[in-house]
Design a protein around this motif. Structure first.
Motif, short mmCIF file in Angstrom:
data_model
loop_
_atom_site.label_atom_id
_atom_site.label_comp_id
_atom_site.label_asym_id
_atom_site.label_seq_id
_atom_site.Cartn_x
_atom_site.Cartn_y
_atom_site.Cartn_z
N PHE A 63 0.69 -0.95 -0.04
CA PHE A 63 -0.10 0.27 0.03
C PHE A 63 0.56 1.36 0.24
O PHE A 63 1.86 1.33 0.01
CB PHE A 63 -0.95 -0.08 1.70
CG PHE A 63 -1.66 0.94 1.34
CD1 PHE A 63 -2.24 1.07 0.75
CD2 PHE A 63 -1.42 2.42 2.10
CE1 PHE A 63 -3.70 2.65 0.46
CE2 PHE A 63 -2.72 3.83 2.34
CZ PHE A 63 -2.79 3.22 1.56
N ASN A 64 0.00 2.13 -0.83
CA ASN A 64 0.82 3.74 -0.36
C ASN A 64 0.15 4.26 -1.08
O ASN A 64 -1.00 5.06 -2.01
CB ASN A 64 1.74 3.75 -2.08
CG ASN A 64 2.34 4.94 -1.58
OD1 ASN A 64 2.85 5.74 -0.56
ND2 ASN A 64 2.70 5.38 -3.42
N LYS A 72 -5.84 0.96 7.86
CA LYS A 72 -6.60 -0.51 7.14
C LYS A 72 -6.38 -1.84 6.73
O LYS A 72 -6.42 -2.79 6.88
CB LYS A 72 -7.72 0.82 6.48
CG LYS A 72 -8.52 1.40 7.69
CD LYS A 72 -9.61 1.76 6.36
CE LYS A 72 -10.40 2.98 7.80
NZ LYS A 72 -11.52 3.64 5.90
N VAL A 73 -5.30 -1.22 5.90
CA VAL A 73 -4.65 -1.83 5.09
C VAL A 73 -3.65 -3.30 5.94
O VAL A 73 -3.70 -4.42 5.35
CB VAL A 73 -3.43 -1.71 3.61
CG1 VAL A 73 -3.04 -2.96 3.00
CG2 VAL A 73 -4.69 -1.09 2.64
N LYS A 74 -3.29 -2.54 6.81
CA LYS A 74 -2.01 -2.82 8.04
C LYS A 74 -3.03 -3.77 9.00
O LYS A 74 -2.23 -5.39 8.70
CB LYS A 74 -1.39 -2.16 8.80
CG LYS A 74 -0.56 -3.28 9.45
CD LYS A 74 0.56 -2.10 10.03
CE LYS A 74 1.80 -2.90 11.71
NZ LYS A 74 1.92 -2.03 12.51
N ILE A 84 3.34 -12.88 8.72
CA ILE A 84 4.63 -12.06 8.04
C ILE A 84 4.90 -10.83 8.87
O ILE A 84 3.78 -10.19 8.72
CB ILE A 84 4.02 -11.91 6.58
CG1 ILE A 84 4.00 -13.12 5.64
CG2 ILE A 84 5.03 -11.36 5.97
CD1 ILE A 84 3.99 -13.25 4.01
N PRO A 85 6.01 -10.47 8.96
CA PRO A 85 6.10 -8.95 9.99
C PRO A 85 5.46 -8.01 9.17
O PRO A 85 5.56 -7.66 7.99
CB PRO A 85 7.74 -8.55 10.53
CG PRO A 85 8.30 -9.73 9.53
CD PRO A 85 7.35 -11.14 8.56
N THR A 86 4.83 -7.45 9.64
CA THR A 86 4.31 -5.61 8.75
C THR A 86 4.81 -4.38 9.65
O THR A 86 4.65 -4.56 10.48
CB THR A 86 2.92 -5.66 8.89
OG1 THR A 86 2.20 -7.72 8.12
CG2 THR A 86 2.04 -4.90 7.97
N ASN A 87 4.46 -3.42 8.80
CA ASN A 87 5.10 -2.40 9.94
C ASN A 87 4.41 -1.12 8.38
O ASN A 87 4.22 -1.62 7.11
CB ASN A 87 6.58 -2.06 10.19
CG ASN A 87 7.73 -2.39 8.63
OD1 ASN A 87 7.11 -2.47 7.70
ND2 ASN A 87 9.00 -2.65 9.49
N ILE A 88 4.49 0.20 9.19
CA ILE A 88 4.20 1.33 8.10
C ILE A 88 5.16 2.36 8.20
O ILE A 88 6.10 2.78 9.42
CB ILE A 88 3.25 2.50 9.14
CG1 ILE A 88 1.47 0.59 8.65
CG2 ILE A 88 3.01 3.06 8.32
CD1 ILE A 88 0.64 2.25 9.27
N TYR A 95 2.21 7.40 2.81
CA TYR A 95 2.66 6.41 3.98
C TYR A 95 3.14 4.76 3.50
O TYR A 95 1.46 4.67 2.34
CB TYR A 95 1.79 6.34 5.44
CG TYR A 95 1.63 7.09 6.16
CD1 TYR A 95 2.04 7.25 7.29
CD2 TYR A 95 1.14 8.20 5.89
CE1 TYR A 95 2.14 8.18 8.15
CE2 TYR A 95 0.90 9.62 6.87
CZ TYR A 95 2.02 8.51 7.90
OH TYR A 95 2.16 10.08 8.79
N LYS A 96 3.30 4.21 3.36
CA LYS A 96 3.70 2.64 2.46
C LYS A 96 3.31 1.34 4.20
O LYS A 96 4.19 1.66 4.59
CB LYS A 96 4.70 2.67 2.71
CG LYS A 96 5.42 4.32 1.03
CD LYS A 96 6.71 4.09 0.59
CE LYS A 96 6.55 5.26 -0.55
NZ LYS A 96 7.66 4.71 -1.49
#
Length: 134
Positions: A63-64, A72-74, A84-88, A95-96
């Motif tokens: 997402f971008n 929301k996407v996270k 799977i690790p996720t970060n913004i 924001y990605k």
């Protein structure tokens, strides 16, 4: 089954149990010797792992955009893919959402195929290297 076959099977079974009762295991001492070079290799590997920065591994961007949608996407991603690790990340002005820390492109491509079903705009990239402060 014939009587003779039953008698033969019974005799073989009896003899098997009789002989296994009288068997003994081997007793002894085990001594392990290792080459001192192994310790050097292990310390060298530890040093390499410390120097390797996880932020410079392959990642997938899913997402971008603005912060609200990125969150929301996270959350949507974390609900479906828990391993799977996720970060913004914030890169002006967007924001990605980045996922994973993949060592090889093959590993990243496997996840990309699976992730593209839900997030069709996903792609693999290597994050820019951070500049070290002196």
């Amino acid at each position: 089954m014939r009587f003779l076959a039953k008698k033969t099977c019974f005799c073989l079974l009896f003899l098997t149990f009789f002989y296994t009762k009288n068997t003994f295991g081997q007793e002894g001492k085990i001594s392990i010797s290792k080459d001192p070079k192994i310790d050097k290799l292990l310390t060298f590997q530890k040093e390499i792992n410390k120097e390797t920065d996880n932020d410079n591994r392959l990642k997938i961007q899913i997402f971008n955009g603005n912060l609200r949608n990125a969150e929301k996407v996270k959350l949507k991603f974390e609900a479906k893919y828990k391993d799977i690790p996720t970060n913004i990340k914030f890169e002006t002005p967007n924001y990605k959402v980045w996922i994973g820390n993949f060592r090889t492109s093959l590993e990243a491509e496997r996840y990309l195929i699976e992730v593209k079903e839900t997030f069709p705009n996903a792609f693999i990239f290597t994050p820019p290297k951070k500049k070290k402060k002196k």
